[in-house]
Structure formats: C-alpha cells, structure tokens
Design an enzyme around this catalytic site. Sequence first.
Site, PDB file in Angstrom:
ATOM      1  N   ILE A  61       0.559  -1.099  -0.008  1.00 30.48           N
ATOM      2  CA  ILE A  61       0.056  -0.216   0.082  1.00 30.48           C
ATOM      3  C   ILE A  61       0.456   1.660  -0.045  1.00 30.48           C
ATOM      4  O   ILE A  61       0.022   2.607  -0.916  1.00 30.48           O
ATOM      5  CB  ILE A  61      -1.202  -0.296   1.144  1.00 30.48           C
ATOM      6  N   HIS A  62       1.696   1.023   1.204  1.00 29.39           N
ATOM      7  CA  HIS A  62       2.916   2.561   0.839  1.00 29.39           C
ATOM      8  C   HIS A  62       3.519   2.563  -0.855  1.00 29.39           C
ATOM      9  O   HIS A  62       3.995   3.669  -1.080  1.00 29.39           O
ATOM     10  CB  HIS A  62       3.743   2.469   2.526  1.00 29.39           C
TER      11      HIS A  62
END
Length: 104
Positions: A77-78
Amino acid sequence: MDGQAIFDISFQIICSSGEARSMAMEAISLAKEGKIEEARQMLADARTEINKAHKHQTNLITSEANGEKNEVSVLLIHSQDHLMNGMTVLDMAGEFIDLYERMK
C-alpha cells in the site's frame, strides 16, 4: 505471488517512484534557472523511471486479474502511495516547466 515477491516488487515500486519524483523536482529547479531544455530532458528521464514502477504495478494487477491471489501488505500500500505521488509530481513538473519557459 508469495510474500517475498510482493515485498521485492513493493521496494522496486518505491525506489523507481522516489527516483522519478526526485528527478522531476530537479527538472523544476533547472527550469527555474532558465535551463528549459535540460529540464525537459530531466523530466523525460523521470518519466522513463516512473514507467518502471508503473510496469511493476501493472504486472501485479494483471496477475490478480488472471486469478492469482496477491498478498496485500502495508508495504505494498505504501508503494502505491509513492507511485501516485511520483506521477502527480511529474505532471506538475511539466506544468511548472511550461510556466518558467513562458516567463523566460
């Protein structure tokens, strides 16, 4: 894909996106100094770099669309945040270069 593969891809996306963002910011600085052609070349190089990250993302999406389950992690996600940020900065850098060229 297994967790290690997702981990590796996530870091590749982060690295390429971060490099592209840095190059785009450098392109803005060059344009500010009046070095428009150098700025445009730097931005073109940044686009090449962001495309590497985008290709990794596309491969993940394609594998999932083909039924393969991918492990979703905070790191993945990062990495998507980095990619989106990099793409936005590149778009804005192009606008800034155009503005600096007009001012010149």
